[in-house]
Design a protein around this motif. Structure first.
Motif, mmCIF file in Angstrom:
data_model
loop_
_atom_site.group_PDB
_atom_site.id
_atom_site.type_symbol
_atom_site.label_atom_id
_atom_site.label_comp_id
_atom_site.label_asym_id
_atom_site.label_seq_id
_atom_site.Cartn_x
_atom_site.Cartn_y
_atom_site.Cartn_z
ATOM 1 N N GLN A 106 0.799 -1.098 0.187
ATOM 2 C CA GLN A 106 0.074 0.139 -0.023
ATOM 3 C C GLN A 106 0.728 1.244 -0.047
ATOM 4 O O GLN A 106 0.467 2.283 -0.453
ATOM 5 C CB GLN A 106 -0.994 -0.019 1.268
ATOM 6 C CG GLN A 106 -1.941 -1.104 1.122
ATOM 7 C CD GLN A 106 -3.312 -0.688 1.894
ATOM 8 O OE1 GLN A 106 -3.729 0.508 1.549
ATOM 9 N NE2 GLN A 106 -3.629 -1.744 2.753
ATOM 10 N N PHE A 107 2.046 1.088 0.737
ATOM 11 C CA PHE A 107 2.890 2.339 0.819
ATOM 12 C C PHE A 107 3.812 2.544 -0.338
ATOM 13 O O PHE A 107 4.772 3.431 -0.589
ATOM 14 C CB PHE A 107 3.606 2.299 1.889
ATOM 15 C CG PHE A 107 2.696 3.061 3.234
ATOM 16 C CD1 PHE A 107 2.291 4.238 3.361
ATOM 17 C CD2 PHE A 107 2.405 2.104 4.136
ATOM 18 C CE1 PHE A 107 1.740 4.749 4.364
ATOM 19 C CE2 PHE A 107 1.573 2.696 5.202
ATOM 20 C CZ PHE A 107 1.297 4.029 5.286
ATOM 21 N N GLY A 108 3.615 1.364 -1.209
ATOM 22 C CA GLY A 108 4.729 1.613 -2.502
ATOM 23 C C GLY A 108 6.197 1.148 -1.983
ATOM 24 O O GLY A 108 7.341 1.899 -2.471
ATOM 25 N N GLY A 109 6.188 0.416 -0.852
ATOM 26 C CA GLY A 109 7.799 0.197 -0.439
ATOM 27 C C GLY A 109 7.962 -1.265 -0.726
ATOM 28 O O GLY A 109 7.437 -2.085 -1.528
ATOM 29 N N ARG A 110 8.978 -1.842 0.140
ATOM 30 C CA ARG A 110 9.217 -3.179 -0.056
ATOM 31 C C ARG A 110 9.223 -3.990 1.383
ATOM 32 O O ARG A 110 9.322 -3.170 2.326
ATOM 33 C CB ARG A 110 10.778 -3.231 -0.478
ATOM 34 C CG ARG A 110 11.912 -2.985 0.336
ATOM 35 C CD ARG A 110 13.080 -3.118 -0.252
ATOM 36 N NE ARG A 110 13.931 -2.787 0.618
ATOM 37 C CZ ARG A 110 15.099 -3.578 1.092
ATOM 38 N NH1 ARG A 110 15.056 -4.911 0.780
ATOM 39 N NH2 ARG A 110 16.132 -3.402 2.023
ATOM 40 N N SER A 111 9.261 -5.124 1.487
ATOM 41 C CA SER A 111 9.146 -5.855 2.644
ATOM 42 C C SER A 111 9.861 -7.052 2.692
ATOM 43 O O SER A 111 10.497 -7.653 1.894
ATOM 44 C CB SER A 111 7.627 -6.585 2.636
ATOM 45 O OG SER A 111 7.445 -7.399 1.738
#
Length: 315
Positions: A164-169
Motif C-alpha cells: 500500500q505504501f509503495g515500499g518493500r518488505s
C-alpha cells in the motif's frame, strides 16, 4: 486584584483572542514587555476572565492523552473514545483505524518500519485508505506463529503495508519460538537474516502490540510455548509481553531459556527507535500496558478511553 488591573487583563485578552493581534503587537500597543503579555493571558484564563471552549468534541479524551503523556513521559498519546453498545470487534476496528491514521501522519520517504504481533496491527492495513507512496522498508520485529495460525503471520502485515505504501518488505521465515537456543542462534546468524538485523538496528518507526496475562486467549503465537514455559512464566508472575518478550508487573524482563529461544528484536534495542508506537486496549491488558509504559519502551500509546482511564487510576 483592583478593577484597573482586571480591566487591563481583559483588554489584553480582547486584543489577542478577539482582534487576533499577536503578543508582540499588543506589547507595542500597550507599551508592555512581550513576556508580560504572555503571563497576563495565562492570568486572564486562570481568573476566568477568558474561558476557552471547544465545540463539537468531547475534550475528555484530549485530557486523558495529556495525562498519559505527563505521567509516563510519552511524546504522544492517542485515546479513542468509547461509545455505548459497541462490541469487541467494533472497538478493535476503530483502534486499528486510529493506528493506521497515525502511521500515515508520521511515516516519511525511505523510512524503515517494523511491525510486531497484534490483531489490531493486522487490522490497520485494511484501513490505510490510499496512503502516499514512500518507498519505505517494512520488516517483522518477531518470528512467525505456529502452522495452525499462519493466517495471522506478521509477514502478511508487512507485505500488505509495503504494497500500500509503495515500499518493500522483508520476511522472517521461522517461528517466533524455537526448540533450543542453538537453533534460534543458527537462524538469526544466517546470511538472509543479516538484512533484518540491520533494519532492526536502524528502525525509524515500530508498531507493537501488547499481550496481556497468561490467561489471555487473544495472542496467536503463544501456542508455541511449552507446558514448562507456561509454568515458569506463571511462577515468575508474568503480566504480559511485547515483541514476544515477557515481563512482570514491575517491568522486569523475564530472561532465561524461553527468551533465549525466541526470535524477536530485544526491547533494549527497540528503545533506540525514534518512534515506538504501542497499540492495545481492554481492561484485561491494563497491568501489561502500564508495566510496559514504566519500562520507557514506548514513545506513543494508542488505546481507548476506558483503558486509558484505568491505567491512570492504578498508577
Amino acid at each position: 486584584m483592583n478593577e484597573n488591573k482586571r480591566k487591563l487583563l481583559a483588554k489584553v485578552a480582547y486584543l489577542y483572542y478577539i482582534e487576533d493581534n499577536t503578543q508582540a503587537e499588543i506589547a507595542k500597543t500597550l507599551n508592555i514587555y512581550r513576556t508580560t503579555i504572555s503571563r497576563m493571558l495565562k492570568q486572564a484564563r486562570a481568573m476566568g476572565i477568558v474561558k476557552v471552549q471547544i465545540e463539537g468534541f468531547d475534550t475528555k479524551v484530549f485530557d486523558l492523552e495529556q495525562q498519559l503523556k505527563r505521567r509516563f513521559g510519552l511524546d504522544n498519546a492517542v485515546v479513542v473514545p468509547n461509545y455505548e453498545n459497541e462490541n469487541h470487534e467494533t472497538k478493535e476496528k476503530r483502534l486499528s483505524a486510529e493506528a493506521a491514521l497515525y502511521l500515515k501522519q508520521i511515516i516519511k520517504p525511505k523510512d524503515i518500519v517494523g511491525f510486531a504481533w497484534g490483531s489490531v496491527l493486522a487490522g490497520m492495513v485494511g484501513q490505510l485508505n490510499n496512503p502516499i507512496k514512500t518507498e519505505a522498508t517494512f520488516v517483522p520485529l518477531v518470528g512467525g506463529p505456529s502452522t495452525a495460525n499462519m493466517q495471522y503471520h506478521v509477514n502478511g502485515i508487512v507485505y500488505d503495508a509495503a504494497r500500500q505504501f509503495g515500499g518493500r518488505s522483508l520476511f522472517v521465515d521461522a517461528a517466533a519460538v524455537q526448540e533450543s537456543k542453538y537453533v534460534r542462534d543458527g537462524i538469526m546468524n544466517a546470511q538472509y537474516f543479516q538484512e533484518i538485523q540491520h533494519c532492526w538496528a536502524n528502525l525509524d518507526i515500530a508498531f507493537v502490540g501488547i499481550g496481556g496475562g497468561l490467561n489471555s486467549h487473544t495472542s496467536r503465537w503463544r501456542d508455541l510455548l511449552t507446558a514448562t514455559d507456561q509454568q515458569l512464566l506463571k511462577a515468575r508472575q508474568a503480566v504480559g509481553d511485547c515483541c514476544c518478550t515477557f515481563y512482570d508487573r514491575s517491568g522486569k524482563i523475564l530472561t532465561g531459556d524461553l527468551l533465549n529461544r525466541t526470535i524477536a528484536i530485544e526491547l533494549a534495542a527497540l528503545k533506540q527507535t525514534p518512534n515506538v508506537v504501542g497499540v492495545a486496549r481492554s481492561l484485561s491488558k491494563v497491568p501489561s500496558i502500564k508495566a510496559l509504559l514504566t519500562m520507557s519502551v514506548l514513545n506513543t500509546l494508542i488505546t481507548d478511553e476506558v483503558t486509558a482511564q484505568r491505567i491512570l487510576d492504578i498508577s
